[in-house]
Design a protein around this motif. Structure first.
Motif, PDB file in Angstrom:
ATOM      1  N   ALA A 267      35.429  78.639   7.598  1.00 15.46           N
ATOM      2  CA  ALA A 267      35.357  79.916   6.881  1.00 15.46           C
ATOM      3  C   ALA A 267      35.936  79.777   5.477  1.00 15.46           C
ATOM      4  CB  ALA A 267      36.094  81.002   7.665  1.00 15.46           C
ATOM      5  N   ARG A 268      37.020  79.021   5.355  1.00 12.83           N
ATOM      6  CA  ARG A 268      37.624  78.836   4.031  1.00 12.83           C
ATOM      7  C   ARG A 268      36.672  78.045   3.127  1.00 12.83           C
ATOM      8  NH1 ARG A 268      43.497  76.193   3.573  1.00 12.83           N
ATOM      9  NH2 ARG A 268      42.404  74.357   4.365  1.00 12.83           N
ATOM     10  N   GLN A 269      36.098  76.988   3.688  1.00 10.63           N
ATOM     11  CA  GLN A 269      35.240  76.142   2.868  1.00 10.63           C
ATOM     12  C   GLN A 269      33.950  76.854   2.454  1.00 10.63           C
ATOM     13  OE1 GLN A 269      35.372  72.129   3.702  1.00 10.63           O
ATOM     14  NE2 GLN A 269      33.300  71.647   2.991  1.00 10.63           N
ATOM     15  N   LEU A 270      33.386  77.655   3.373  1.00  7.42           N
ATOM     16  CA  LEU A 270      32.082  78.263   3.097  1.00  7.42           C
ATOM     17  C   LEU A 270      32.190  79.631   2.445  1.00  7.42           C
ATOM     18  CD1 LEU A 270      30.321  77.239   6.430  1.00  7.42           C
ATOM     19  CD2 LEU A 270      30.022  76.218   4.164  1.00  7.42           C
ATOM     20  N   GLY A 271      33.382  80.217   2.464  1.00  8.99           N
ATOM     21  CA  GLY A 271      33.536  81.525   1.840  1.00  8.99           C
ATOM     22  C   GLY A 271      32.840  82.643   2.596  1.00  8.99           C
ATOM     23  N   ARG A 272      32.519  82.399   3.858  1.00 11.22           N
ATOM     24  CA  ARG A 272      31.920  83.438   4.698  1.00 11.22           C
ATOM     25  C   ARG A 272      32.567  83.388   6.077  1.00 11.22           C
ATOM     26  NH1 ARG A 272      25.438  82.950   4.151  1.00 11.22           N
ATOM     27  NH2 ARG A 272      25.545  84.431   5.877  1.00 11.22           N
ATOM     28  N   PRO A 273      32.585  84.510   6.787  1.00  9.04           N
ATOM     29  CA  PRO A 273      33.143  84.496   8.147  1.00  9.04           C
ATOM     30  C   PRO A 273      32.339  83.546   9.043  1.00  9.04           C
ATOM     31  CG  PRO A 273      32.800  86.753   7.382  1.00  9.04           C
ATOM     32  CD  PRO A 273      32.130  85.856   6.390  1.00  9.04           C
TER      33      PRO A 273
END
Lengths: 792, 161
Positions: A267-273
């Protein structure tokens, strides 16, 4: 600091607060949560038990429709889960979030596909190609401990996480001078809690604040936050863990799992839940297993059957990694401690080995080691009875602790606070109508049928805290629980607690306690839990602790708030605070019931009319308290179980005909909920006894990966239960409460083994020494009994 | 994508669905009827049980397109928020027939079918009929109490308050 009137709700069979929403299908479980923009994760898992990871080809998967990213071990190589025991010579293991160069069990995650939806993620996961070079797999205790077996983790000397040994000073003399001895070896199948809801989590990361929010199916939100903080390298203030409605736990959801860490990182890397919902096949191979114990026990006794000394060699198959927060020592240590059980045993020698194998890691399951310990000591008591020709009830009565023995310091150092062992055994004999059952057995035998009666007695350490856990070598000492009580301006209460309710009814029982202490109606109290933002810290729900420790914390916090009510009411009514009575929705002057103020009006004044407050009193009706049930050695519940079974001689199938329980968990907050916990535990214990086992082949391939292979008890497998209660309060806890969430699951293995052995006893001598008692195994016992009878 | 038209909990519904979409996923994700739970995805545990044209069905073993032109009822049909509980739901509440609540919606739908098809069951028959709904919490005793009460009006244990 005491409630001002006889409790209105404590002890009452009130129906549960949470039932309406759950019955309407309006519960909110993790799989129901879909934040905007949420992506779906699917894990690609090892099909090898032990292998080197040569390469993982993710190109085709990465190009598949809807795929955002495919992560492999190297992407998360800076993170891992470690859980290190402080025991000397403990060998550490590091669980990678995704396997890097080695896989150590079937089901270990190799890659994580993140896609726009679950269907697309699953499509892509099938395109990941992992090249695995098989290594020899250690799939049982003896194979793993064999000197020829290569250590499974780097730097290890052998495949034991830890070996421990304890012996009382007098053991050698007592055992060598004993006139009789009996030795047996007992095996418990590998199985686990199997909640109906699989695991799931939804991770969100706010790049602006750096904050993580994880909704997850856990029993221990604060401990998951602690573990995540270590694994992510992020302070706890930036992590919020929320466990909403959770569909059963039973211990299997009382660990930090790698998937939770992986979803946070993704989630942190992709910027989405990122959301992951486990499927049942994954659950069978990747959620933690339990229960696989082998015990060699020897009882030394005199001509009367009095036990003079007990010797045990315990081995537990802990699977591939040490799990957080328990370490790989939990079951071995617990079994060492509780194996002497409810008996007056003074001399004890025990060794315990926690073995590392190429199987799914091993965590908690309702009862933790106590079912295996109960199986061992109760099977031993039956063999001693048979050796001497003494009745099974009588041999127990000669050895059980009696009222005058308490507090009893067991030879393993546990301090039993109180109990009613002989009384509970006597009561269960009546409740089950043992005499009637034996008559039925005689009639059945005359008709050629195989009917048997079995029983077991046990004592259960519950609500143990600081003193106990500091001795267990765990990195976090689970010493206390926390509750916060707030009265609002409407005069209604919110109770927040560090425990979690996933079926135990704490949403109701904690409300019962708070309503009594605050003089409110039950409907005026709302209980919340499962969110790390609500209370400062705590451990969670496990080890039969929540009613005792959270109940105690609620009592303390509610009393503190009630004290403020008294102080302000006394000021307004021009009376002394110590004369104030908080009851039935009002605060009144003792002896002058016409001088009162409604609690709701008092609450409104405190928040909205601060000029009416006495000097020095803050406009604040909130208190947070922790409770650690001093001295922390536990409150001891006890119970006696008695059942009858019938075996089909042609198929070997065992059917439970009747099952009775007499349990003493001290005063009961809500007897209906207590009975529900007992019944649920016993049914799971019948699964332990007859059905449930994770089987593996020689190569470490799991053979039980669907509900067609792994059998759980269904409604037609379980009889109606009979239950009765004794109520011996604990001298240590607030209200004398004792825990009881696990107890039902502890004895059934021992009880049913005893009954099966009894059903075959007229055929010939056989020792029922292995669970579960599948039809195949029972046929083996029938053959063995017949051969033994023929040669006798 | 395929167009389907069906009745869900009494309301006509039309939707475009991928032909491989499971009925359980369509109900949960497409219609936000999250009362239907998925416990095993291989048709064993019964948590996802719904009624299709009045007969119980595993919604995890059925495709949404197979429900085209049919009537589906889920747990949400039994009572609406604000209204009282359905008598079967009330019996479960009165008899403590649920703990974690995860298996409960599927079980309730199986009981609705049982009440319609075989309302005179005794305890053993209830156990046989409902053996396709696994519950891991209750040990079943209180569920049998609840079903007996719902079917036969046998007074189970009433609350003290």
């Amino acid at each position: 600091m005491t409630a001002d009137q006889a409790p209105r709700y404590f002890g009452a069979r009130v129906s549960r607060r949470q039932d309406d929403r759950l019955l309407r299908g309006a519960g909110r479980y993790v799989a129901d949560i879909n934040p905007a923009g949420v992506l779906a994760a699917k894990f690609v898992r090892s099909h090898q038990a032990h292998a080197s990871v040569t390469s993982i080809d993710i190109d085709a998967a990465g190009a598949s429709e809807g795929v955002r990213t495919v992560f492999v071990g190297g992407d998360f190589a800076d993170h891992e889960i470690r859980c290190v025991s402080s025991y000397a010579a403990f060998q550490e293991s590091a669980q990678p979030i995704l396997a890097v160069d080695r896989v150590r069990h079937v089901g270990e995650a190799l890659a994580m596909v993140v896609a726009e939806d679950e269907y697309l993620a699953e499509d892509a996961s099938e395109l990941v190609v992992a090249d695995l070079e098989p290594l020899p797999a250690a799939v049982d205790i003896d194979a793993a401990l064999d000197v020829g077996c290569a250590p499974l983790h780097p730097g290890w000397r052998h495949n034991a996480f830890v070996r421990r040994q304890v012996k009382t000073y007098g053991f050698d003399d007592a055992s060598s001078s004993a006139p009789h001895r009996v030795s047996i070896e007992l095996h418990n199948g590998r199985h686990s809690g199997i909640p109906m809801e699989n695991r799931a989590c939804v991770a969100e990361h706010d790049p602006g604040t750096g904050q993580f929010r994880l909704h997850t199916t856990t029993q221990i939100p604060h401990l998951v936050r602690a573990g995540l903080s270590w694994a992510l390298g992020v302070p706890e203030s930036l992590i919020q863990v929320i466990a909403p409605d959770v569909g059963g736990g039973f211990g299997v959801k009382a660990q930090l799992y790698r998937e939770e860490v992986a979803c946070c990182l993704a989630a942190r890397q992709l910027g989405r839940p990122v959301k992951w919902v486990e499927d049942r096949r994954e659950h069978f191979v990747a959620a933690h297993h339990s229960r696989e114990h082998r015990h060699k026990v020897t009882g030394y006794f005199d001509d009367e059957g009095t036990i003079l000394a007990l010797e045990a060699d315990i081995a537990v198959d802990m699977g591939a990694y040490s799990v957080f927060p328990w370490t790989a020592t939990m079951d071995g240590g617990m079994a060492m401690g509780i194996l002497p059980g409810p008996y007056r045993i003074r001399e004890y020698s025990v060794a315990s080995t926690s073995v590392c194998t190429n199987k799914t890691p091993y965590g908690a399951y309702r009862g933790v080691a106590r079912p295996a310990a109960c199986f061992s000591i109760e099977r031993l008591m039956d063999q001693i009875a048979r050796h001497l020709g003494v009745d099974r009830v009588e041999i127990r009565n000669r050895n059980l602790l009696t009222g005058g023995d308490y507090p009893w310091r067991s030879p393993s150092g546990l301090v039993y606070d109180s109990g009613s062992l002989i009384e509970s055994l006597e009561a269960v004999v009546d409740l089950a109508d043992l005499e009637g059952l034996l008559k039925c057995q005689a009639d059945a035998r005359a008709a050629g049928r195989l009917v048997g009666v079995g029983l077991a007695v046990f004592t259960e350490q519950t609500a143990h805290t600081t003193q106990e856990f500091k001795q267990r070598g765990v990195p976090i000492v689970f010493g206390y629980e926390t509750a916060k009580v707030r009265l609002d301006a409407s005069g209604t209460a919110v109770v927040s607690a560090s425990i979690h309710d996933h079926g135990q009814g704490l949403e109701t029982t904690l409300a019962q306690i708070a309503a009594d202490r605050l003089g409110l109606a039950l409907e005026q109290v709302r209980v919340t839990y499962g969110d790390t933002e609500q209370v400062a810290y705590g451990a969670g729900t496990f080890a039969s602790r929540s009613a005792v420790l959270a109940g105690g914390a609620v009592t303390k916090a509610a009393d503190a708030v009630a004290d403020t009510l008294r102080e302000v009411a006394a000021h307004i009514l021009e009376a002394a605070p110590e004369d104030m009575v908080v009851e039935s929705g009002r605060v009144s002057v003792a002896g002058s019931p016409s001088r009162f103020i409604e609690t709701s009006e008092l609450c409104r004044l405190i928040y909205q009319r601060p000029e009416r407050l006495p000097e020095g009193v803050e406009p604040h009706l909130e208190a947070s308290r922790t409770y650690d049930a001093h001295p922390g050695t536990g409150a001891y519940t006890n119970a006696a179980h008695l059942a009858s079974v019938e075996i089909d001689p042609l198929t070997g199938k065992t059917r439970v005909l009747s099952y009775a329980v007499v349990e003493d968990c001290g005063p009961m907050i809500n007897p209906t909920i207590v009975e529900g916990q007992i019944f649920g535990g016993v049914a799971q214990g019948i699964g332990t006894a007859l059905f449930e086992e994770f089987l593996y082949d020689e190569a470490g391939q799991p053979l039980s990966t669907t509900f067609a292979d792994y059998l759980v008890p269904v409604m037609s497998d379980i009889p109606d239960f009979r239950v009765a209660h004794l109520q011996t309060p604990s001298p240590h806890t607030i209200g004398g409460l004792k825990g009881m969430g696990e107890g039902g699951a502890i004895a059934p293995g021992a009880v049913i083994a005893s009954a099966v052995e009894d059903a075959l006893s007229h055929l010939g001598a056989v020792i029922v020494d292995r669970l579960p008692l599948t039809p195949e195994r029972v046929l083996g016992y029938i053959d063995a009994a017949n051969s033994s009878g023929a040669s006798a | 994508m395929a167009e389907i038209s069906l009745t869900v909990n009494g309301e006509r519904t039309a939707a475009q669905v991928d032909p491989r979409t499971l009925l359980s996923d369509f109900l949960r994700d497409g219609l936000n009827l999250t009362g239907t739970h998925v416990g095993c995805e291989h048709g064993y545990c019964g948590a996802c049980t719904v009624l299709v044209d009045g007969a119980s069905a595993r919604s995890c073993l059925m495709l949404a397109i197979q429900a085209d032109a049919r009537s589906v009822e889920t747990v949400e049909s039994l009572s609406v928020n604000g209204a009282g509980l359905h008598p079967i739901q009330q019996a479960f509440k009165d008899c403590h027939g649920l703990q974690c609540g995860f298996c409960t919606p599927g079980l309730l739908m199986s009981v609705v079918e049982l009440a319609a098809t075989n309302p005179d069951c005794g305890r053993d028959e209830i156990r046989e009929h409902l053996s396709g709904n696994v519950c891991r919490c209750t040990g079943y005793h209180h569920i049998v109490d609840a079903v007996e009460r719902a079917l036969n009006g046998v007074p189970g244990r009433a609350d003290d308050s």
